[in-house]
Design a protein around this motif. Structure first.
Motif, PDB file in Angstrom:
ATOM      1  N   GLY A  74      21.794   9.408  45.425  1.00 58.95           N
ATOM      2  CA  GLY A  74      22.491  10.160  46.465  1.00 58.95           C
ATOM      3  C   GLY A  74      23.956   9.805  46.458  1.00 58.95           C
ATOM      4  N   THR A  75      24.486   9.556  47.652  1.00 58.57           N
ATOM      5  CA  THR A  75      25.865   9.114  47.735  1.00 58.57           C
ATOM      6  C   THR A  75      26.078   8.323  49.012  1.00 58.57           C
ATOM      7  OG1 THR A  75      28.179   9.817  47.585  1.00 58.57           O
ATOM      8  CG2 THR A  75      26.730  11.195  48.915  1.00 58.57           C
ATOM      9  N   GLY A  76      27.056   7.428  48.980  1.00 63.29           N
ATOM     10  CA  GLY A  76      27.432   6.712  50.196  1.00 63.29           C
ATOM     11  C   GLY A  76      27.215   5.217  50.123  1.00 63.29           C
ATOM     12  N   PRO A  77      27.818   4.513  51.073  1.00 60.34           N
ATOM     13  CA  PRO A  77      27.811   3.044  51.043  1.00 60.34           C
ATOM     14  C   PRO A  77      26.447   2.413  51.314  1.00 60.34           C
ATOM     15  CG  PRO A  77      28.978   3.862  52.991  1.00 60.34           C
ATOM     16  CD  PRO A  77      28.645   5.059  52.159  1.00 60.34           C
ATOM     17  N   LEU A  78      25.479   3.202  51.767  1.00 55.83           N
ATOM     18  CA  LEU A  78      24.157   2.631  52.036  1.00 55.83           C
ATOM     19  C   LEU A  78      23.381   2.347  50.751  1.00 55.83           C
ATOM     20  CD1 LEU A  78      22.033   1.918  54.216  1.00 55.83           C
ATOM     21  CD2 LEU A  78      21.314   4.317  54.193  1.00 55.83           C
ATOM     22  N   LEU A  79      23.700   3.065  49.673  1.00 58.50           N
ATOM     23  CA  LEU A  79      22.852   2.979  48.475  1.00 58.50           C
ATOM     24  C   LEU A  79      22.834   1.579  47.868  1.00 58.50           C
ATOM     25  CD1 LEU A  79      23.580   6.381  46.667  1.00 58.50           C
ATOM     26  CD2 LEU A  79      21.889   5.850  48.438  1.00 58.50           C
ATOM     27  N   MET A  80      24.006   0.932  47.810  1.00 57.34           N
ATOM     28  CA  MET A  80      24.043  -0.393  47.175  1.00 57.34           C
ATOM     29  C   MET A  80      23.189  -1.419  47.919  1.00 57.34           C
ATOM     30  SD  MET A  80      27.505  -1.153  45.091  1.00 57.34           S
ATOM     31  CE  MET A  80      28.712  -1.097  46.381  1.00 57.34           C
ATOM     32  N   PRO A  81      23.364  -1.593  49.251  1.00 57.42           N
ATOM     33  CA  PRO A  81      22.489  -2.546  49.931  1.00 57.42           C
ATOM     34  C   PRO A  81      21.009  -2.193  49.834  1.00 57.42           C
ATOM     35  CG  PRO A  81      23.935  -1.422  51.509  1.00 57.42           C
ATOM     36  CD  PRO A  81      24.425  -1.088  50.138  1.00 57.42           C
ATOM     37  N   VAL A  82      20.678  -0.917  49.814  1.00 60.16           N
ATOM     38  CA  VAL A  82      19.266  -0.547  49.696  1.00 60.16           C
ATOM     39  C   VAL A  82      18.727  -0.966  48.328  1.00 60.16           C
ATOM     40  CG1 VAL A  82      17.670   1.415  49.524  1.00 60.16           C
ATOM     41  CG2 VAL A  82      19.336   1.322  51.391  1.00 60.16           C
ATOM     42  N   ALA A  83      19.490  -0.697  47.289  1.00 62.95           N
ATOM     43  CA  ALA A  83      19.038  -1.069  45.935  1.00 62.95           C
ATOM     44  C   ALA A  83      18.899  -2.587  45.810  1.00 62.95           C
ATOM     45  CB  ALA A  83      20.029  -0.531  44.896  1.00 62.95           C
ATOM     46  N   VAL A  84      19.878  -3.318  46.357  1.00 59.35           N
ATOM     47  CA  VAL A  84      19.814  -4.781  46.295  1.00 59.35           C
ATOM     48  C   VAL A  84      18.593  -5.293  47.070  1.00 59.35           C
ATOM     49  CG1 VAL A  84      20.947  -6.902  47.090  1.00 59.35           C
ATOM     50  CG2 VAL A  84      22.277  -5.150  45.897  1.00 59.35           C
ATOM     51  N   GLY A  85      18.357  -4.713  48.249  1.00 61.94           N
ATOM     52  CA  GLY A  85      17.223  -5.146  49.070  1.00 61.94           C
ATOM     53  C   GLY A  85      15.899  -4.917  48.362  1.00 61.94           C
ATOM     54  N   LEU A  86      15.734  -3.732  47.795  1.00 64.09           N
ATOM     55  CA  LEU A  86      14.477  -3.422  47.101  1.00 64.09           C
ATOM     56  C   LEU A  86      14.271  -4.361  45.909  1.00 64.09           C
ATOM     57  CD1 LEU A  86      14.550   0.519  47.098  1.00 64.09           C
ATOM     58  CD2 LEU A  86      13.221  -0.979  48.599  1.00 64.09           C
ATOM     59  N   ALA A  87      15.363  -4.603  45.166  1.00 62.87           N
ATOM     60  CA  ALA A  87      15.249  -5.479  43.988  1.00 62.87           C
ATOM     61  C   ALA A  87      14.924  -6.914  44.409  1.00 62.87           C
ATOM     62  CB  ALA A  87      16.549  -5.434  43.180  1.00 62.87           C
ATOM     63  N   ALA A  88      15.602  -7.384  45.460  1.00 59.55           N
ATOM     64  CA  ALA A  88      15.362  -8.762  45.922  1.00 59.55           C
ATOM     65  C   ALA A  88      13.918  -8.941  46.379  1.00 59.55           C
ATOM     66  CB  ALA A  88      16.327  -9.103  47.059  1.00 59.55           C
ATOM     67  N   ALA A  89      13.336  -7.852  46.899  1.00 55.36           N
ATOM     68  CA  ALA A  89      11.966  -7.919  47.409  1.00 55.36           C
ATOM     69  C   ALA A  89      10.931  -7.674  46.315  1.00 55.36           C
ATOM     70  CB  ALA A  89      11.785  -6.910  48.539  1.00 55.36           C
ATOM     71  N   GLY A  90      11.386  -7.474  45.076  1.00 54.79           N
ATOM     72  CA  GLY A  90      10.442  -7.430  43.969  1.00 54.79           C
ATOM     73  C   GLY A  90      10.239  -6.080  43.317  1.00 54.79           C
ATOM     74  N   MET A 148       7.077 -17.130  39.605  1.00 57.24           N
ATOM     75  CA  MET A 148       6.316 -16.393  40.612  1.00 57.24           C
ATOM     76  C   MET A 148       7.023 -15.060  40.892  1.00 57.24           C
ATOM     77  SD  MET A 148       4.523 -18.279  43.821  1.00 57.24           S
ATOM     78  CE  MET A 148       5.998 -18.779  44.622  1.00 57.24           C
ATOM     79  N   PRO A 149       6.299 -13.947  40.855  1.00 53.56           N
ATOM     80  CA  PRO A 149       6.985 -12.657  41.078  1.00 53.56           C
ATOM     81  C   PRO A 149       7.552 -12.547  42.489  1.00 53.56           C
ATOM     82  CG  PRO A 149       4.592 -12.373  41.029  1.00 53.56           C
ATOM     83  CD  PRO A 149       4.854 -13.791  40.651  1.00 53.56           C
ATOM     84  N   ARG A 150       8.646 -11.803  42.575  1.00 53.44           N
ATOM     85  CA  ARG A 150       9.258 -11.601  43.884  1.00 53.44           C
ATOM     86  C   ARG A 150       8.401 -10.626  44.699  1.00 53.44           C
ATOM     87  NH1 ARG A 150      13.780 -10.967  40.573  1.00 53.44           N
ATOM     88  NH2 ARG A 150      13.670  -8.700  40.831  1.00 53.44           N
ATOM     89  N   THR A 151       8.263 -10.917  45.992  1.00 53.52           N
ATOM     90  CA  THR A 151       7.607  -9.971  46.912  1.00 53.52           C
ATOM     91  C   THR A 151       8.396 -10.009  48.219  1.00 53.52           C
ATOM     92  OG1 THR A 151       6.178 -11.545  48.060  1.00 53.52           O
ATOM     93  CG2 THR A 151       5.336 -10.644  45.992  1.00 53.52           C
ATOM     94  N   PRO A 152       8.249  -8.980  49.053  1.00 59.29           N
ATOM     95  CA  PRO A 152       8.950  -9.008  50.343  1.00 59.29           C
ATOM     96  C   PRO A 152       8.565 -10.232  51.180  1.00 59.29           C
ATOM     97  CG  PRO A 152       8.088  -6.806  49.912  1.00 59.29           C
ATOM     98  CD  PRO A 152       7.543  -7.704  48.836  1.00 59.29           C
ATOM     99  N   LEU A 153       7.286 -10.596  51.173  1.00 60.90           N
ATOM    100  CA  LEU A 153       6.846 -11.730  51.996  1.00 60.90           C
ATOM    101  C   LEU A 153       7.460 -13.037  51.505  1.00 60.90           C
ATOM    102  CD1 LEU A 153       3.175 -10.525  52.331  1.00 60.90           C
ATOM    103  CD2 LEU A 153       4.664 -10.966  54.274  1.00 60.90           C
ATOM    104  N   ARG A 154       7.528 -13.195  50.162  1.00 57.80           N
ATOM    105  CA  ARG A 154       8.145 -14.419  49.625  1.00 57.80           C
ATOM    106  C   ARG A 154       9.636 -14.443  49.913  1.00 57.80           C
ATOM    107  NH1 ARG A 154       5.029 -13.843  44.523  1.00 57.80           N
ATOM    108  NH2 ARG A 154       3.031 -14.745  45.062  1.00 57.80           N
ATOM    109  N   LEU A 155      10.276 -13.271  49.857  1.00 58.56           N
ATOM    110  CA  LEU A 155      11.721 -13.206  50.071  1.00 58.56           C
ATOM    111  C   LEU A 155      12.101 -13.798  51.427  1.00 58.56           C
ATOM    112  CD1 LEU A 155      14.569 -12.135  49.222  1.00 58.56           C
ATOM    113  CD2 LEU A 155      13.952  -9.979  50.330  1.00 58.56           C
ATOM    114  N   VAL A 156      11.315 -13.542  52.450  1.00 60.42           N
ATOM    115  CA  VAL A 156      11.660 -14.048  53.789  1.00 60.42           C
ATOM    116  C   VAL A 156      10.808 -15.262  54.163  1.00 60.42           C
ATOM    117  CG1 VAL A 156      12.458 -11.793  54.599  1.00 60.42           C
ATOM    118  CG2 VAL A 156      10.075 -12.459  54.970  1.00 60.42           C
ATOM    119  N   ARG A 157      10.119 -15.847  53.157  1.00 60.34           N
ATOM    120  CA  ARG A 157       9.247 -17.009  53.364  1.00 60.34           C
ATOM    121  C   ARG A 157       8.312 -16.776  54.552  1.00 60.34           C
ATOM    122  NH1 ARG A 157      13.613 -21.258  53.184  1.00 60.34           N
ATOM    123  NH2 ARG A 157      14.397 -21.178  51.069  1.00 60.34           N
TER     124      ARG A 157
END
Lengths: 101, 470
Positions: B167-183, A1-10
Motif C-alpha cells: 500500500g502506502t504510508g508510514p504505517l507499513l514499515m512498523p507493521v512489517a517490522v512487527g510481523l517479522a519480529a513476531a515470526g 528457537m523460532p520466533r512467535t508472538p508469545l515468545r516476542l513478549v515473553r
C-alpha cells in the motif's frame, strides 16, 4: 528457537480453555478474541456472504468493517474481532444473514 | 459552587488519555468512555491480561510515554477524579439544554444503552484505515495493515506464515517490522510512493530529525529481518480460491502506470494492506460540528465550532500518536480553563502548540508523498467488489456514473447500494469516490454505529424522538 508472538513478549499465558467451532474443539488462551483464537488455529474464514456466498474473515481487525461476523452461542452477526472468547462458547460459521439456521 | 464541572472524553487513545489527565489534574470530573476493554486506543493497544505478556513493550514504540499515561490514569481513577468506562461503544452525543448526553452501547452484546451526562465533551475518536480495492482484495488472508497489527498487539496472533505488506504510508514499515519480529516471514514490503519525493520538502524534513531517525530505525530492522522493500511498486492482484495464495507485484511508472513486463508473483498466505487513514467524525457531524475536508475543524485550543465540544487526535486530521498527544494536552488545558470560566493562558500550552504545528506540517508532507498511485482506478476490474458489505462490483458503480448520470457518492449509493451495508460505507467510500471521479466527502451518518431498534424505542427523549438529528 523460532520466533512467535508469545515468545516476542515473553508471555506466560493462563491455562487455555476450549470452545467449539463448527463442532470442532479449539484451545483458546484467556483474553483472546474469537478472531484471534481462530487465527491461532489456522482458520481465516468463517462467514459466507449473503449474495454470492464468498468466504470472509477478518479484514479491518478493529470492529469497523463487519466482515468477520459469525454466530456465537446462537446469536448471529457478532464481530469476531471484538468479542472475547469464553469457556464453552459454541461458535459457528455464519452463512448469509445468519438468520436461516 | 462545590460541584466539579463534568467532562466526557470519548476515546482512550493517546489524545483522549492525555486530555483526561490534564483536565482531571485541574479539578475537572472526567468520564473516559471507550469501546475497548483496556485503555490505549489502537496505538497503545495491549495484550489481554490473561496472555501474561511480561514484555509487551516489544510490540510498541514510545513505551515510556504509555507507562506515564497508564500510571496517570490509574492514579486519577483511584482518587475518583476519572471514571473509566470500558467496552462502552458511543453511538450518539446529544446536546441538551445546558449539557450533553453521551449515549453508549454496552459491549460486546451492544443491546443495552446508557447515557453519560457532561458539561463538555472531547471527541478523541481516532481513525481507521483506508484500503482501495484491487482484484482479489476480498479473499480471506487479505487484511488491513492496521488490522494485522491490532490482532498481533492484543491477541498475540499472526494472519499467516508468509506475509506481504503493501500500500502506502508510514504505517507499513512498523507493521512489517512487527510481523517479522513476531515470526512471520515478510516476503515483501511494497510501497507505491517514491521516497525521493520527500526531497522536494527538504526544509520540513530537516526540521524533523526524529522522524528521519525513526524511518532509518525501521529500515534497519527490515534489513535485519531480510525484508525486501520495493518502492514505486504496487500489488495489482491477490490470488486464491477460498483463501489467499499469492499476490502479483508490479513496478509503477512515474505517471502511475504498471510497467509492462514488470509483474511477478509472490506466494503468501497473508497480505496486510493500507492506503492511509481516515478520521472518525460521525459523532462530530451529528453534533453539527463544522468539518474541514474530512477532518473535524478546530481552533487553536482544539475547540470545534459547537460550544462545549472539543476534538483532538486523528479525528482532526491524521498525524500519529505524537500529534495526538500534543492536541490532547492542549484540549485538556483549554477545557479545564473554559469550564472554570477562564481563558487559558497560551503560555500554558506553548510547548504542545509548537509540537502540534511542526507535526501537522510534517504530516501534510507525508500526505502529499504517500498518496495512492495515480490510475489505481484503472486497475479495478469490473468484477472486483468495491462495497464489501453489499457485494457491489465496480461495474455497477461505473454504470451508475456513466449511464445513469450519478455525479456524487450519495447518488451512487442510492443507485447501487454501495455504502448501505453494515459498515455504512466506511470501507468503500474512498473507492466509490475515486471510481465516480468526485472528491471524497464526509458521509453524514446519524449514528456512529449500528443501534438495535429496541434501544431507540426505549429512549424517551433520545435521538429517535428528534427527527432533526436524523
Amino acid at each position: 528457537m523460532p520466533r512467535t508472538p508469545l515468545r516476542l513478549v515473553r508471555a506466560r499465558p493462563e491455562p487455555s480453555f476450549t470452545v467449539t467451532f463448527d463442532d470442532r474443539e479449539l484451545a483458546v488462551l484467556p483474553g483472546q478474541t474469537i478472531a484471534a483464537a481462530l487465527w491461532s488455529a489456522g482458520v481465516v474464514s468463517w462467514r459466507t456472504t449473503r449474495g454470492s456466498g464468498e468466504p470472509r474473515g477478518v479484514f479491518c481487525g478493529i470492529g469497523v468493517c463487519f466482515d468477520c461476523l459469525l454466530t456465537v452461542n446462537g446469536r448471529p452477526n457478532q464481530r469476531a474481532c471484538l468479542v472475547r472468547a469464553e469457556p464453552g462458547d459454541v461458535i459457528r460459521t455464519q452463512e448469509g444473514t445468519g438468520h436461516h439456521e | 459552587m462545590s460541584e466539579r464541572p463534568r467532562l466526557a472524553v470519548i476515546g482512550a487513545g493517546p489524545a483522549g488519555l492525555v486530555a483526561a489527565l490534564a483536565a482531571a489534574a485541574r479539578g475537572v470530573s472526567v468520564t473516559l468512555v471507550d469501546a475497548a476493554p483496556e485503555a490505549g486506543g489502537q496505538f497503545y493497544r495491549q495484550p489481554a491480561a490473561g496472555l501474561g505478556a511480561r514484555r509487551p513493550s516489544a510490540l510498541h514504540h514510545q513505551w515510556r510515554t504509555w507507562e506515564r499515561l497508564r500510571d496517570g490514569l490509574a492514579a486519577h481513577v483511584r482518587a475518583g477524579r476519572i471514571t473509566h468506562l470500558t467496552e462502552h461503544h458511543v453511538w450518539c452525543v446529544e446536546r441538551e439544554a445546558a449539557s450533553f448526553a453521551v449515549h453508549a452501547l454496552l459491549g460486546p452484546e451492544q443491546e443495552e444503552s446508557v447515557a453519560v451526562r457532561a458539561d463538555a465533551v472531547l471527541l478523541a475518536t481516532g481513525g481507521y484505515e483506508k484500503v482501495l480495492p484491487f482484484p482479489g482484495w476480498t479473499l480471506p488472508g487479505v487484511v488491513t495493515a492496521g488490522g494485522a497489527q491490532a490482532m498481533l498487539k492484543s491477541g498475540l496472533v499472526l494472519p499467516g506464515r508468509t506475509a506481504v505488506v503493501a500500500g502506502t504510508g508510514p504505517l507499513l514499515m512498523p507493521v512489517a517490522v512487527g510481523l517479522a519480529a513476531a515470526g512471520a516471514k515478510v516476503a515483501a514490503l511494497v510501497e507505491s510512493a517514491d521516497p525521493r519525493a520527500f526531497a522536494r520538502h527538504a526544509r520540513v524534513l530537516a526540521a524533523h530529525p526524529d522522524k528521519l531517525a525513526e524511518g532509518a530505525r525501521y529500515a534497519a530492522e527490515l534489513a535485519r529481518y531480510g525484508v525486501r522493500v520495493h518502492v514505486r511498486h504496487t500489488v495489482v492482484a491477490a490470488h486464491g480460491s477460498d483463501r489467499l495464495e499469492a499476490v502479483t507485484v508490479a513496478a509503477l511508472d512515474t505517471d502511475g502506470r504498471v510497467r509492462e513486463g514488470s509483474e511477478w508473483r509472490v506466494p503468501c498466505d497473508s497480505l496486510a494492506v493500507g492506503h492511509g487513514m481516515l478520521p472518525h467524525t460521525d459523532l462530530a457531524e451529528t453534533l453539527g460540528c463544522r468539518l474541514d475536508g474530512v477532518n473535524v475543524a478546530v481552533d487553536d485550543e482544539q475547540r470545534t465550532d459547537v460550544p462545549g465540544v472539543w476534538a483532538a487526535g486523528e479525528a482532526t486530521g491524521i498525524g500519529g500518536a505524537a500529534l495526538s498527544l500534543a492536541e490532547g494536552r492542549i484540549a485538556g488545558l483549554s477545557i479545564a480553563a473554559r469550564l472554570d470560566s477562564r481563558v487559558p493562558e497560551r503560555s500554558s500550552y506553548a510547548v504542545a502548540a509548537k509540537a502540534r504545528g511542526g507535526l501537522r506540517e510534517f504530516f501534510a508532507v507525508v500526505d502529499k508523498v504517500c498518496t495512492p498511485p495515480d490510475r489505481w482506478v484503472e486497475r479495478v476490474g469490473d468484477d472486483t467488489l468495491v462495497c464489501r458489505c453489499e457485494e457491489v462490483p465496480a461495474a455497477a458503480i461505473r454504470e451508475a456514473v456513466d449511464e445513469l448520470g450519478a455525479g456524487d457518492v450519495r447518488t451512487v449509493k442510492l443507485l447501487t447500494r454501495a455504502g448501505m451495508g453494515w459498515c455504512q460505507g466506511r470501507m468503500c467510500a474512498p473507492a466509490v469516490a475515486g471510481l465516480a471521479g468526485c472528491p471524497p466527502t464526509a458521509s453524514r451518518r446519524p449514528f456512529a454505529r449500528p443501534v438495535p431498534l429496541g434501544v431507540l424505542a426505549r429512549e424517551p427523549d433520545g435521538p429517535a424522538s428528534r427527527p432533526d438529528l436524523l
